[in-house]
Design an enzyme around this catalytic site. Sequence first.
Site, short mmCIF file in Angstrom:
data_model
loop_
_atom_site.label_atom_id
_atom_site.label_comp_id
_atom_site.label_asym_id
_atom_site.label_seq_id
_atom_site.Cartn_x
_atom_site.Cartn_y
_atom_site.Cartn_z
N PRO A 80 -68.76 -44.54 15.75
CA PRO A 80 -68.52 -45.77 16.79
C PRO A 80 -67.04 -45.96 16.88
O PRO A 80 -66.25 -46.33 15.93
CB PRO A 80 -69.31 -47.02 16.26
CG PRO A 80 -69.98 -46.35 15.22
CD PRO A 80 -69.56 -45.09 14.50
N ALA A 82 -64.03 -48.36 19.63
CA ALA A 82 -63.99 -49.41 20.65
C ALA A 82 -63.33 -48.84 21.84
O ALA A 82 -62.78 -47.67 22.08
CB ALA A 82 -63.40 -50.41 20.24
N SER A 109 -70.08 -49.29 19.43
CA SER A 109 -69.50 -50.31 19.00
C SER A 109 -69.85 -51.76 19.61
O SER A 109 -69.97 -51.81 20.79
CB SER A 109 -67.83 -50.08 19.07
OG SER A 109 -67.18 -51.31 18.72
N TYR A 132 -69.54 -55.94 14.06
CA TYR A 132 -68.68 -56.88 13.16
C TYR A 132 -69.43 -58.17 12.86
O TYR A 132 -70.06 -58.75 13.61
CB TYR A 132 -67.27 -57.15 13.97
CG TYR A 132 -66.67 -55.98 14.41
CD1 TYR A 132 -65.82 -55.24 13.12
CD2 TYR A 132 -66.64 -55.54 15.62
CE1 TYR A 132 -65.09 -54.21 13.67
CE2 TYR A 132 -65.65 -54.25 15.90
CZ TYR A 132 -65.02 -53.63 14.85
OH TYR A 132 -64.50 -52.53 14.88
N THR A 158 -69.32 -53.01 9.84
CA THR A 158 -67.96 -52.80 9.48
C THR A 158 -67.58 -53.78 8.68
O THR A 158 -67.48 -55.14 9.15
CB THR A 158 -67.08 -52.69 10.91
OG1 THR A 158 -67.44 -51.38 11.15
CG2 THR A 158 -65.58 -52.12 10.44
N LYS A 254 -69.65 -49.91 6.57
CA LYS A 254 -68.62 -49.12 6.82
C LYS A 254 -67.33 -49.52 6.47
O LYS A 254 -67.14 -50.61 6.82
CB LYS A 254 -68.55 -48.59 8.19
CG LYS A 254 -67.42 -47.70 9.02
CD LYS A 254 -67.54 -47.46 10.25
CE LYS A 254 -66.43 -46.71 10.65
NZ LYS A 254 -65.03 -47.20 10.98
N HIS A 278 -60.73 -47.00 8.20
CA HIS A 278 -60.66 -47.52 9.72
C HIS A 278 -59.27 -46.51 10.04
O HIS A 278 -58.83 -46.97 11.27
CB HIS A 278 -60.08 -48.92 9.72
CG HIS A 278 -60.97 -49.55 10.82
ND1 HIS A 278 -62.07 -50.06 10.77
CD2 HIS A 278 -60.54 -49.49 12.34
CE1 HIS A 278 -62.39 -50.63 11.93
NE2 HIS A 278 -61.50 -50.42 12.91
#
Length: 399
Positions: A80, A82, A109, A132, A158, A254, A278
């Site tokens: 995923p 953004a 995302s 998130y 995440t 993640k 990341h």
Amino acid sequence: MSLKNCHNFHDFKRLAKKKLPGPIFNYIDGAADDEATYQRNTAAFESCDLVPNVLHGVSDVDMSVTVMGQKLAMPAYCSPTALQRLFHHRGEKAVAAAAGKYGTLFGVSSLGTISLEEARRISNGPQVYQFYFHKDRGLNRAMMERSKQAGVNVMMLTVDSITGGNRERDKRTGFSIPFKLNLAGLTQFAIKPTWGINYLTHERFRLPQLDGHIDMGSGAMSISRYFTDMLDPSMSWQDVAEMVRHWSGQFCLKGIMSVQDARRAVEIGCTGIVLSNHGGRQLDGSRSAFDQLAEIVDAVGDRIDVMMDGGVQRGTHVLKALSLGAKAVGLGRYYLFPLAAAGQAGVERALELMRLEIERGMKLMGCPTVEHLSRQNLRFRQSSSQETMMRLNDGSLRY
């Protein structure tokens, strides 16, 4: 250069650079601080060599894997990411369709530019929702409920982004959402008019997962401020354990990088972890996921599905990760540059090249299935880090 002349990651990257305005290209390509971790992610794969076995009669290859209960036709998936609508006007629509065609997992995302529901309509393949942890706990619960209703297979939280990384390339151009570009950034858009025409003549830019929760369109919220102001830096293991219980299904973290955290993920009931820094976009100077893979697999690989991402540019990179015990490998920039270069056709070509490289590599390694890949197929070079050599000597890295 045209799409048919793209044969590897670097070809796609060059073509994308020709198509994209500078600020958007640098948003994809950039990382935190000195970008040392970004560079290390790919370099880490060169610390070891593949050792093939011959005369095994490998005429057919089965590269399928099962990870977090999902059957993938190939051991690489589209992580995923953004804001894909900025890279190409079809954005996640193109990636979802390509991933579905190749029978692999696709992730949407929280900052995705199509909705979970639309992604599910495009592809009936395995789908993960990456989200998130917000200060607004009601928003967190709403996202999980919406994911259930949309038929998402796996929740992926995440955990390495409680604040945004120091991405200096974006600061130099003024890149943000909504756009607040400086003069240098605006000039870069002016010299790439085709991108602007496509952006303005197709559906408007939206963040559907956040509609009704966060105002990104009035100029009050940028992506960097989203990370700084909206995400909850106090997120704890207790918070995550509660989410795992609430979801009651396949749940993945993640951004795990330490053995200690991997063990905690097992303890709270997660079914998967993704070793990830990341893409080097958060903590510069952190280790690469590949460098951490063996010790985490040794610690928890028999109790939880271990995946990794970061720096993957070749099928041989995937084979090395699988040989160390990864169940599957995530792709990020590997498909984003092809997306920017040619939309769905670009992503499909990139996935096809990856599929062919994995297939060819498995044949040359004498491995008819992924299960035949093991640490017997790897040797770390003598020039590797002292830590790796010490682990070889004391037997903690087994072959």
